[in-house]
Structure formats: structure tokens, C-alpha cells
Design a protein around this motif. Structure first.
Motif, mmCIF file in Angstrom:
data_model
loop_
_atom_site.group_PDB
_atom_site.id
_atom_site.type_symbol
_atom_site.label_atom_id
_atom_site.label_comp_id
_atom_site.label_asym_id
_atom_site.label_seq_id
_atom_site.Cartn_x
_atom_site.Cartn_y
_atom_site.Cartn_z
ATOM 1 N N ARG A 54 0.830 -1.024 0.082
ATOM 2 C CA ARG A 54 0.130 -0.135 -0.091
ATOM 3 C C ARG A 54 1.009 1.423 0.027
ATOM 4 O O ARG A 54 0.579 2.091 -0.706
ATOM 5 C CB ARG A 54 -0.859 0.040 1.041
ATOM 6 N N PRO A 55 1.624 1.662 1.034
ATOM 7 C CA PRO A 55 2.605 2.599 0.488
ATOM 8 C C PRO A 55 3.321 2.750 -0.593
ATOM 9 O O PRO A 55 3.557 3.700 -1.185
ATOM 10 C CB PRO A 55 3.728 2.381 1.864
ATOM 11 N N TYR A 56 3.805 1.776 -1.151
ATOM 12 C CA TYR A 56 4.286 1.733 -2.554
ATOM 13 C C TYR A 56 3.558 2.148 -3.686
ATOM 14 O O TYR A 56 3.786 3.086 -4.469
ATOM 15 C CB TYR A 56 4.908 0.280 -3.008
ATOM 16 N N TYR A 57 2.254 1.672 -3.415
ATOM 17 C CA TYR A 57 1.095 2.241 -4.552
ATOM 18 C C TYR A 57 0.736 3.581 -4.146
ATOM 19 O O TYR A 57 0.450 4.358 -5.310
ATOM 20 C CB TYR A 57 0.149 1.250 -4.647
ATOM 21 N N VAL A 58 0.745 3.983 -2.965
ATOM 22 C CA VAL A 58 0.527 5.481 -2.790
ATOM 23 C C VAL A 58 1.674 6.202 -3.176
ATOM 24 O O VAL A 58 1.288 7.272 -4.102
ATOM 25 C CB VAL A 58 0.452 5.591 -1.253
ATOM 26 N N ASN A 59 2.678 5.756 -3.214
ATOM 27 C CA ASN A 59 3.978 6.465 -3.694
ATOM 28 C C ASN A 59 3.898 6.886 -5.346
ATOM 29 O O ASN A 59 3.942 7.446 -6.033
ATOM 30 C CB ASN A 59 5.258 6.007 -3.431
ATOM 31 N N GLN A 60 3.440 5.405 -6.019
ATOM 32 C CA GLN A 60 3.164 5.687 -7.468
ATOM 33 C C GLN A 60 2.108 6.414 -7.651
ATOM 34 O O GLN A 60 2.247 7.158 -9.006
ATOM 35 C CB GLN A 60 2.753 4.107 -7.790
ATOM 36 N N ILE A 61 1.033 6.634 -7.133
ATOM 37 C CA ILE A 61 -0.135 7.618 -7.168
ATOM 38 C C ILE A 61 0.493 8.890 -7.164
ATOM 39 O O ILE A 61 0.205 9.850 -8.147
ATOM 40 C CB ILE A 61 -1.421 7.215 -6.500
ATOM 41 N N LEU A 62 1.083 9.103 -6.103
ATOM 42 C CA LEU A 62 1.912 10.735 -6.314
ATOM 43 C C LEU A 62 2.752 10.772 -7.281
ATOM 44 O O LEU A 62 2.622 12.062 -7.786
ATOM 45 C CB LEU A 62 2.621 10.781 -4.704
ATOM 46 N N ASP A 85 -1.674 9.594 -18.383
ATOM 47 C CA ASP A 85 -2.531 8.752 -19.008
ATOM 48 C C ASP A 85 -3.497 8.404 -17.732
ATOM 49 O O ASP A 85 -3.287 7.584 -16.848
ATOM 50 C CB ASP A 85 -1.643 7.437 -19.448
ATOM 51 N N PRO A 86 -4.759 8.398 -17.890
ATOM 52 C CA PRO A 86 -5.511 7.994 -16.560
ATOM 53 C C PRO A 86 -5.779 6.702 -16.521
ATOM 54 O O PRO A 86 -5.934 6.304 -15.312
ATOM 55 C CB PRO A 86 -7.065 8.678 -17.373
ATOM 56 N N THR A 87 -5.505 5.767 -17.637
ATOM 57 C CA THR A 87 -5.521 4.456 -17.435
ATOM 58 C C THR A 87 -4.554 4.123 -16.458
ATOM 59 O O THR A 87 -4.777 2.995 -15.668
ATOM 60 C CB THR A 87 -5.248 3.645 -18.904
ATOM 61 N N ASP A 88 -3.469 4.724 -16.605
ATOM 62 C CA ASP A 88 -2.204 4.205 -15.508
ATOM 63 C C ASP A 88 -2.630 4.506 -14.176
ATOM 64 O O ASP A 88 -2.486 3.859 -13.160
ATOM 65 C CB ASP A 88 -0.963 5.256 -15.918
ATOM 66 N N ILE A 143 -2.996 1.765 -11.202
ATOM 67 C CA ILE A 143 -2.376 1.705 -9.966
ATOM 68 C C ILE A 143 -3.148 1.481 -8.715
ATOM 69 O O ILE A 143 -3.068 1.043 -7.698
ATOM 70 C CB ILE A 143 -1.404 3.166 -9.708
ATOM 71 N N PHE A 144 -4.539 2.297 -8.754
ATOM 72 C CA PHE A 144 -5.433 2.389 -7.745
ATOM 73 C C PHE A 144 -5.942 1.146 -7.695
ATOM 74 O O PHE A 144 -6.237 0.406 -6.507
ATOM 75 C CB PHE A 144 -6.513 3.258 -8.114
ATOM 76 N N LEU A 145 -6.243 0.197 -8.842
ATOM 77 C CA LEU A 145 -7.030 -1.125 -8.766
ATOM 78 C C LEU A 145 -5.824 -2.249 -8.016
ATOM 79 O O LEU A 145 -6.271 -3.043 -7.423
ATOM 80 C CB LEU A 145 -7.264 -1.760 -10.075
ATOM 81 N N ALA A 146 -4.819 -1.951 -8.365
ATOM 82 C CA ALA A 146 -3.396 -2.598 -7.796
ATOM 83 C C ALA A 146 -3.296 -2.622 -6.236
ATOM 84 O O ALA A 146 -3.191 -3.266 -5.774
ATOM 85 C CB ALA A 146 -2.105 -2.543 -8.632
ATOM 86 N N MET A 147 -3.570 -1.263 -5.744
ATOM 87 C CA MET A 147 -3.413 -0.901 -4.277
ATOM 88 C C MET A 147 -4.570 -1.993 -3.697
ATOM 89 O O MET A 147 -4.487 -2.127 -2.622
ATOM 90 C CB MET A 147 -3.513 0.398 -4.196
ATOM 91 N N LEU A 148 -5.772 -1.402 -4.449
ATOM 92 C CA LEU A 148 -7.014 -2.110 -3.735
ATOM 93 C C LEU A 148 -6.866 -3.768 -3.556
ATOM 94 O O LEU A 148 -7.407 -4.204 -2.537
ATOM 95 C CB LEU A 148 -8.242 -1.747 -4.686
#
Length: 198
Positions: free
Chosen positions: A93-101, A112-115, A119-124
């Protein structure tokens, strides 16, 4: 009439989601549960079967910890694997939060909105998997604890029953009291003198 727990017949998905418990929960919502409504343990999880496995694996020279680990090996392996998986998924979860930031810091024209959605779906998915694995780890960890405690209690009780200390001490006290009574009777007979007849 109590039935054997359906856990052994449940699918892997049902075990992970604890879906097989739903009928019991539905029954408890309709009416209070009685002892006949509660499922019986599988024979392999009973204290008797666990202690039998303990006795079969107990050998002179084998350390007690090794035998206890062997008795509850399957749930212990599941617990350790779940612990390793939760340790790894805890960083997801911290990793994917960093990816979103990092995705938000990109140029809006190049973003790209798809990216961001992926990332959000992977974190979920990582969060859901973390919760499921944690639940299984706690469930099997509790099973290991119950098996070990049941085995130790049965072993200690069986050893206490084999010890003749209490019986021997009681017999010695009884013989000692009997000897003291016989000695007292002999002393009384010796000091009372011959019987006087009139």
C-alpha cells in the motif's frame, strides 16, 4: 444433532473467505444457538488425535519442541507462510501510494488516466489480499496454539497419573498409623496387668 464442521469439505475460496460459516451465522440470527447447533471438531483437530500424534512422534532423545512442531506442522506452515505474505503485502500500500503521487506529479497533458486507474486497482487488490491472508494467518495460528496447549495439558496430566508418589505416601502414612496403633495397644496391654476376677 451436532454435525462435523464443513471446513474439511469447503473449497479453498470458501476457506479463505470463511464462507462455510455463513449457515451457522444465519441460524444464530434466527434463534439462539444450542450445543446441538454448534459443529463438532474434525477428528484430526481433537485433543485425543493430537495427543496420539504426539505419542507416536515422541522418542527418547527427541527434543520436546521438535515433537510439538511436528504435531502441528500443517497449520504452522500455513501460519508462517501467511506471516511472510503479510510482511510483504504490508509494503504494497505505501508503494502504490507513492506510485499515485508520482503519477499526479506528471504533466497533465502527458498523464494517462488508465495508468492511475491501474495503480489504484492494484493498491485495492493488495489491500484485500492483505486482509484475507491476515485472517487465515490468525485462524491457523490459533489452531496451532490450541493443538500445542491441548497436547501439553494431556501430556502433563498423563504423566501426573503415572507418578505413584501420592499413592505411596498415602500407603506409608496408613502403615505408620497402623504401627503406632499396634504399639499403643501392646503398651496398654503390658501396663494394665492381669485380669482380676472376683
Amino acid at each position: 444433532m451436532a454435525w462435523i464442521t464443513p471446513e474439511a469439505r469447503a473449497s479453498l475460496l470458501s476457506r479463505v473467505l470463511f464462507y462455510y460459516v455463513n449457515p451457522l451465522i444465519d441460524r444464530a440470527n434466527r434463534a439462539p444457538l444450542s450445543m446441538d447447533d454448534v459443529w463438532l471438531l474434525q477428528h484430526t483437530d481433537s485433543a485425543q488425535a493430537t495427543f496420539e500424534r504426539f505419542k507416536l512422534n515422541r522418542r527418547p532423545g527427541r527434543h520436546l519442541a521438535f515433537v510439538l512442531i511436528w504435531v502441528g506442522l500443517t497449520p504452522l506452515v500455513v501460519t508462517l507462510a501467511g506471516g511472510a505474505a503479510t510482511a510483504i503485502l504490508g509494503f504494497a500500500r505505501p508503494y502504490y501510494v507513492n506510485q499515485i503521487l508520482q503519477w499526479l506529479q506528471q504533466d497533465p497533458k502527458l498523464r494517462d488516466p488508465t495508468d492511475g486507474l491501474l495503480i489504484f486497482l492494484a493498491m485495492l487488490a493488495a489491500g484485500c489480499t492483505f486482509g484475507l491472508v491476515m485472517g487465515m494467518q490468525l485462524f491457523y495460528g490459533r489452531r496451532v496454539g490450541l493443538q500445542v496447549s491441548a497436547t501439553l495439558m494431556a501430556a502433563i496430566y498423563a504423566k501426573a497419573l503415572r507418578r505413584p508418589v501420592g499413592v505411596v505416601e498415602a500407603a506409608q502414612l496408613k502403615n505408620k498409623d497402623a504401627s503406632a496403633n499396634n504399639a499403643g495397644d501392646s503398651a496398654f496391654s503390658a501396663t494394665s496387668g492381669p485380669e482380676v476376677r472376683t
